[in-house]
Design an enzyme around this catalytic site. Structure first.
Site, PDB file in Angstrom:
ATOM      1  N   CYS A 104     -30.202 -76.879  44.411  1.00 30.10           N
ATOM      2  CA  CYS A 104     -29.432 -76.476  43.222  1.00 30.10           C
ATOM      3  C   CYS A 104     -29.244 -74.979  43.084  1.00 30.10           C
ATOM      4  O   CYS A 104     -28.127 -74.476  43.206  1.00 30.10           O
ATOM      5  CB  CYS A 104     -30.100 -77.030  41.963  1.00 30.10           C
ATOM      6  SG  CYS A 104     -30.047 -78.812  41.891  1.00 30.10           S
ATOM      7  N   GLY A 147     -35.331 -71.813  46.265  1.00 27.27           N
ATOM      8  CA  GLY A 147     -34.579 -72.578  47.256  1.00 27.27           C
ATOM      9  C   GLY A 147     -34.208 -73.903  46.625  1.00 27.27           C
ATOM     10  O   GLY A 147     -34.138 -74.021  45.398  1.00 27.27           O
ATOM     11  N   THR A 158     -23.185 -81.116  39.091  1.00 27.98           N
ATOM     12  CA  THR A 158     -22.907 -79.709  38.779  1.00 27.98           C
ATOM     13  C   THR A 158     -21.602 -79.309  39.455  1.00 27.98           C
ATOM     14  O   THR A 158     -21.479 -79.408  40.675  1.00 27.98           O
ATOM     15  CB  THR A 158     -24.058 -78.823  39.296  1.00 27.98           C
ATOM     16  OG1 THR A 158     -25.271 -79.324  38.751  1.00 27.98           O
ATOM     17  CG2 THR A 158     -23.875 -77.373  38.890  1.00 27.98           C
ATOM     18  N   ASP A 166     -24.374 -97.036  45.300  1.00 29.53           N
ATOM     19  CA  ASP A 166     -24.327 -95.996  46.331  1.00 29.53           C
ATOM     20  C   ASP A 166     -23.567 -96.545  47.535  1.00 29.53           C
ATOM     21  O   ASP A 166     -23.562 -97.758  47.776  1.00 29.53           O
ATOM     22  CB  ASP A 166     -25.743 -95.573  46.748  1.00 29.53           C
ATOM     23  CG  ASP A 166     -25.768 -94.138  47.280  1.00 29.53           C
ATOM     24  OD1 ASP A 166     -26.280 -93.246  46.585  1.00 29.53           O
ATOM     25  OD2 ASP A 166     -25.229 -93.907  48.386  1.00 29.53           O
ATOM     26  N   ASN A 217     -28.696 -72.337  35.454  1.00 27.92           N
ATOM     27  CA  ASN A 217     -29.269 -72.117  36.780  1.00 27.92           C
ATOM     28  C   ASN A 217     -29.139 -70.661  37.220  1.00 27.92           C
ATOM     29  O   ASN A 217     -30.040 -70.124  37.873  1.00 27.92           O
ATOM     30  CB  ASN A 217     -28.628 -73.065  37.806  1.00 27.92           C
ATOM     31  CG  ASN A 217     -29.292 -74.436  37.799  1.00 27.92           C
ATOM     32  OD1 ASN A 217     -30.264 -74.653  37.075  1.00 27.92           O
ATOM     33  ND2 ASN A 217     -28.777 -75.357  38.595  1.00 27.92           N
ATOM     34  N   ARG A 258     -34.051 -78.714  51.430  1.00 30.21           N
ATOM     35  CA  ARG A 258     -32.754 -78.038  51.393  1.00 30.21           C
ATOM     36  C   ARG A 258     -32.955 -76.565  51.017  1.00 30.21           C
ATOM     37  O   ARG A 258     -33.601 -76.257  50.032  1.00 30.21           O
ATOM     38  CB  ARG A 258     -31.816 -78.719  50.388  1.00 30.21           C
ATOM     39  CG  ARG A 258     -31.293 -80.054  50.887  1.00 30.21           C
ATOM     40  CD  ARG A 258     -30.453 -80.735  49.836  1.00 30.21           C
ATOM     41  NE  ARG A 258     -31.247 -81.142  48.691  1.00 30.21           N
ATOM     42  CZ  ARG A 258     -30.736 -81.637  47.559  1.00 30.21           C
ATOM     43  NH1 ARG A 258     -29.440 -81.771  47.428  1.00 30.21           N
ATOM     44  NH2 ARG A 258     -31.524 -82.001  46.569  1.00 30.21           N
ATOM     45  N   LYS A 290     -27.127 -72.832  45.866  1.00 27.79           N
ATOM     46  CA  LYS A 290     -25.700 -73.178  46.017  1.00 27.79           C
ATOM     47  C   LYS A 290     -24.956 -73.065  44.687  1.00 27.79           C
ATOM     48  O   LYS A 290     -23.764 -72.746  44.664  1.00 27.79           O
ATOM     49  CB  LYS A 290     -25.524 -74.567  46.655  1.00 27.79           C
ATOM     50  CG  LYS A 290     -26.035 -75.745  45.863  1.00 27.79           C
ATOM     51  CD  LYS A 290     -24.939 -76.625  45.298  1.00 27.79           C
ATOM     52  CE  LYS A 290     -25.532 -77.813  44.574  1.00 27.79           C
ATOM     53  NZ  LYS A 290     -24.726 -78.345  43.515  1.00 27.79           N
ATOM     54  N   GLU A 342     -26.896 -82.337  33.701  1.00 26.29           N
ATOM     55  CA  GLU A 342     -28.288 -82.781  33.796  1.00 26.29           C
ATOM     56  C   GLU A 342     -29.143 -81.587  34.213  1.00 26.29           C
ATOM     57  O   GLU A 342     -28.733 -80.810  35.064  1.00 26.29           O
ATOM     58  CB  GLU A 342     -28.335 -83.872  34.877  1.00 26.29           C
ATOM     59  CG  GLU A 342     -29.692 -84.401  35.184  1.00 26.29           C
ATOM     60  CD  GLU A 342     -30.325 -85.018  33.970  1.00 26.29           C
ATOM     61  OE1 GLU A 342     -29.709 -85.901  33.361  1.00 26.29           O
ATOM     62  OE2 GLU A 342     -31.454 -84.606  33.637  1.00 26.29           O
ATOM     63  N   THR A 385     -22.828 -82.239  45.006  1.00 29.23           N
ATOM     64  CA  THR A 385     -21.783 -81.217  45.180  1.00 29.23           C
ATOM     65  C   THR A 385     -22.389 -80.107  46.040  1.00 29.23           C
ATOM     66  O   THR A 385     -22.641 -79.007  45.551  1.00 29.23           O
ATOM     67  CB  THR A 385     -21.312 -80.646  43.831  1.00 29.23           C
ATOM     68  OG1 THR A 385     -22.461 -80.214  43.075  1.00 29.23           O
ATOM     69  CG2 THR A 385     -20.559 -81.663  43.023  1.00 29.23           C
TER      70      THR A 385
HETATM   71  C1  UDX Z   1     -33.464 -76.413  39.172  1.00 35.69           C
HETATM   72  C2  UDX Z   1     -33.414 -76.238  37.653  1.00 35.69           C
HETATM   73  O1  UDX Z   1     -34.694 -75.812  37.179  1.00 35.69           O
HETATM   74  C3  UDX Z   1     -33.000 -77.550  36.985  1.00 35.69           C
HETATM   75  O2  UDX Z   1     -32.875 -77.369  35.590  1.00 35.69           O
HETATM   76  C4  UDX Z   1     -31.676 -78.011  37.583  1.00 35.69           C
HETATM   77  O3  UDX Z   1     -31.306 -79.252  37.032  1.00 35.69           O
HETATM   78  C5  UDX Z   1     -31.768 -78.130  39.084  1.00 35.69           C
HETATM   79  O4  UDX Z   1     -32.205 -76.876  39.647  1.00 35.69           O
HETATM   80  P1  UDX Z   1     -35.183 -77.512  40.889  1.00 35.69           P
HETATM   81  O5  UDX Z   1     -34.211 -77.120  41.961  1.00 35.69           O
HETATM   82  O6  UDX Z   1     -35.774 -78.884  40.917  1.00 35.69           O
HETATM   83  O7  UDX Z   1     -34.494 -77.347  39.453  1.00 35.69           O
HETATM   84  O8  UDX Z   1     -36.391 -76.470  40.978  1.00 35.69           O
HETATM   85  P2  UDX Z   1     -37.046 -75.361  40.049  1.00 35.69           P
HETATM   86  O9  UDX Z   1     -38.311 -75.859  39.488  1.00 35.69           O
HETATM   87  O10 UDX Z   1     -36.062 -74.786  39.117  1.00 35.69           O
HETATM   88  O11 UDX Z   1     -37.424 -74.271  41.173  1.00 35.69           O
HETATM   89  C6  UDX Z   1     -36.404 -73.677  41.971  1.00 35.69           C
HETATM   90  C7  UDX Z   1     -36.998 -72.721  42.972  1.00 35.69           C
HETATM   91  O12 UDX Z   1     -37.433 -71.524  42.333  1.00 35.69           O
HETATM   92  C8  UDX Z   1     -38.192 -73.239  43.758  1.00 35.69           C
HETATM   93  O13 UDX Z   1     -38.010 -72.891  45.124  1.00 35.69           O
HETATM   94  C9  UDX Z   1     -39.368 -72.496  43.166  1.00 35.69           C
HETATM   95  O14 UDX Z   1     -40.408 -72.303  44.101  1.00 35.69           O
HETATM   96  C10 UDX Z   1     -38.726 -71.163  42.779  1.00 35.69           C
HETATM   97  N1  UDX Z   1     -39.401 -70.450  41.684  1.00 35.69           N
HETATM   98  C11 UDX Z   1     -39.476 -71.032  40.444  1.00 35.69           C
HETATM   99  C12 UDX Z   1     -39.920 -69.180  41.896  1.00 35.69           C
HETATM  100  O15 UDX Z   1     -39.843 -68.639  42.998  1.00 35.69           O
HETATM  101  N2  UDX Z   1     -40.516 -68.531  40.845  1.00 35.69           N
HETATM  102  C13 UDX Z   1     -40.601 -69.079  39.609  1.00 35.69           C
HETATM  103  O16 UDX Z   1     -41.142 -68.416  38.716  1.00 35.69           O
HETATM  104  C14 UDX Z   1     -40.083 -70.373  39.396  1.00 35.69           C
END
Ligand code: UDX
Length: 486
Positions: free
Chosen positions: A273, A270, A131, A39, A221, A343, A276, A161, A95
């Site tokens: 990932c 939120g 991504t 890093d 996503n 974020r 954005k 990933e 990204t």
């Molecule tokens: C996501 C993808 O799931 C993952 O595969 C990718 O690699 C990165 O982005 P992450 O951002 O860690 O992962 O969170 P995730 O568990 O997907 O939740 C995303 C958001 O959706 C959270 O804010 C969560 O509260 C919200 N969410 C999730 C809902 O509002 N309702 C749901 O039913 C599920």
């Protein structure tokens, strides 16, 4: 898994040690590979070297300790070392959304590949995991081959990933699938060696071209975000009828073609990932002249953002029509539980909107207070649920941490000025609250008025040992056998 020497295991480097890169580097060492993590952030590398994970991720500190103890994991800030060490270089840099548009900012990715390409002097495989918009891998292939003394000998692959924060270790060591985007049999063979322990376990593998591999990630996503916004759009319909979106979601989920995952209504998505990625995907599709195909992602984004505004509306209604001077206990700041990531966090956005309308907002998150404070220093942050709830006019559950799910409505009620709760994540049992004198509101659910309760359960806070509870941690705010995590 330490017998990799028998098959000439490649030496692995991981460029970028954020959520994705740190977890990948640690996991590859756990799987038995020799790994060098890189890093540009000296502080982060110093922390990792001494066994400290620079962010909150359950289970990862233990894995880091195990990997360091094995002697197979090292960290550096020196790119020359990285180029010399690796047979396979995984690029895991961020990204983020560009400051001035919906496009992804690819400057970190471009720099990482360019720096590697300029230094690598023997055949090696560069692998992107970040991504990126479709077409990036093809462009980078050209760029690295132009820069590198090896020319076309230096190959590039894309290996998206799918890890979720909060489950990063599980998702990396036991992913649902592996996707290899490659342009040669050699690249596929190298990646197969790099993932041999997982392939031997039977993890499904899709071998594809570079563009398809890039697309798998943004499509996945986008699908997840669409599913969440779909149920939240239904919540909007429920809000102007007497329908209940929680029951609706449950009924839909029992159709095995639909399924219940990512169908949880509430404050929406939120994090670093989903928001954005859908914006960058839409932007890229427009550049490619096929914007119409994913125009709906703009609506997915809008529905999601409207949930934040609507949450503020419900809190204002609970407070009697105005937020000026209203004391709100904002429970949660992270974008989801078991993470300290703020974020694009819906919770923090709601806290900020409340503050801008004149509410006196007190935020408590079990892990994300420090990150939230850096982003919004004007909000008031406290170190416990009890402090946040003290004399609150409205309690707003914004991130469904287990501690909040299990809070005892009576003990919580003894702390607040008014028993009014907004359940932004459909994480609580309304009856448990209304039966203890709380007014309960949740997005897409009918107004749940307080059930009249005998006076003795509404003891003023002064009659209960507020500070004694804090001294003993949160256990006394918690009721045994409370709402369980679904
Ligand atoms: C996501 C993808 O799931 C993952 O595969 C990718 O690699 C990165 O982005 P992450 O951002 O860690 O992962 O969170 P995730 O568990 O997907 O939740 C995303 C958001 O959706 C959270 O804010 C969560 O509260 C919200 N969410 C999730 C809902 O509002 N309702 C749901 O039913 C599920």
């Amino acid at each position: 898994m330490n017998n990799l020497a028998t098959f000439n295991a490649p030496k692995i480097t991981v460029v970028g040690t954020g959520y994705l890169g740190a977890t990948h580097a640690i996991s590859m060492a756990i799987l038995g590979f020799d790994v060098l993590g890189f890093d540009v952030d000296h502080h982060k590398i110093a922390q990792l070297r001494t066994g400290k994970v620079p962010f909150f991720e359950p289970g990862l500190p233990e894995k880091l300790e195990e990997a360091l103890a094995s002697g197979r994991l090292h960290f550096t800030t020196n790119m020359d070392e990285v180029a010399r060490f690796g047979d396979v270089h995984f690029v895991c840099v961020g990204t983020p959304q560009s400051a001035d548009s919906a496009a992804a900012n690819l400057s970190y990715v471009d720099t990482a590949f360019a720096e590697l390409a300029a230094r690598i002097t023997r055949k090696a495989l560069l692998v992107g995991k970040s991504t990126v918009p479709i077409g990036t891998a093809a462009r980078l292939t050209q760029m690295v081959q132009d820069i590198s003394p090896l020319g076309p000998e230096l190959e590039l692959a894309w290996n998206p990933e799918f890890l979720r924060e909060g489950f990063a270790v599980q998702d990396t060591l036991h992913p649902d699938r592996l996707v290899f985007g490659v342009s040669s049999e050699w690249a596929e063979a190298v990646l197969r060696r790099a993932y041999l322990p997982l392939l031997e376990e039977g993890i499904p593998l899709i071998v594809a071209d570079l563009a398809t591999a890039e697309l798998v990630k943004v499509a996945a996503n986008s699908f997840l975000a669409t599913k969440i916004s779909f149920i939240n759009a239904m919540a909007e319909i429920c809000e102007c009828t007497s329908a209940d979106v929680s029951l609706l979601a449950e009924a839909l989920s029992l159709d095995s073609r639909i399924g219940g995952r990512f169908l949880k209504p509430g404050l929406g998505f939120g994090g670093g990932c989903l928001p954005k990625d859908i914006r960058a995907f839409k932007h890229r599709a427009e550049q490619l002249g096929v914007g119409q195909a994913v125009r709906f992602l703009g609506e997915v984004d809008s529905i999601n953002n409207r949930r934040r505004v609507r949450t503020v509306d419900l809190i204002r209604e609970l407070a009697g029509g105005s937020l000026a001077g209203v004391r709100v206990a904002a429970l949660g700041a992270a974008f989801k539980p078991n993470s300290d990531d703020v974020r694009d966090a819906p919770a923090l956005d709601v806290a900020r909107l409340l503050y801008m309308e004149g509410a006196v907002v007190t935020v408590y998150d079990p892990e994300a207070n420090a990150n939230a404070h850096r982003l919004y220093p004007d909000l008031n942050y406290v170190g416990s649920l009890a402090e946040a709830a003290h004399q609150a006019d409205v309690v707003a559950l914004l991130t469904e941490w287990e501690e909040f799910r299990r809070a005892d409505p009576d003990r919580l009620g003894a702390l607040v000025r008014h028993r009014r709760i907004l359940d932004g994540r459909h994480a609580l049992d309304p009856d448990r609250y209304t039966s203890r004198g709380w007014e309960y509101r949740a997005l897409g659910r009918p107004y749940q008025r307080a059930v009249p309760v005998p006076q003795d359960v509404r003891k003023p806070a002064t009659q209960l040992p507020l500070f004694g509870w804090q001294g003993q941690g949160q256990e006394n705010l918690v009721q045994q056998g409370g709402d369980s995590v679904p």
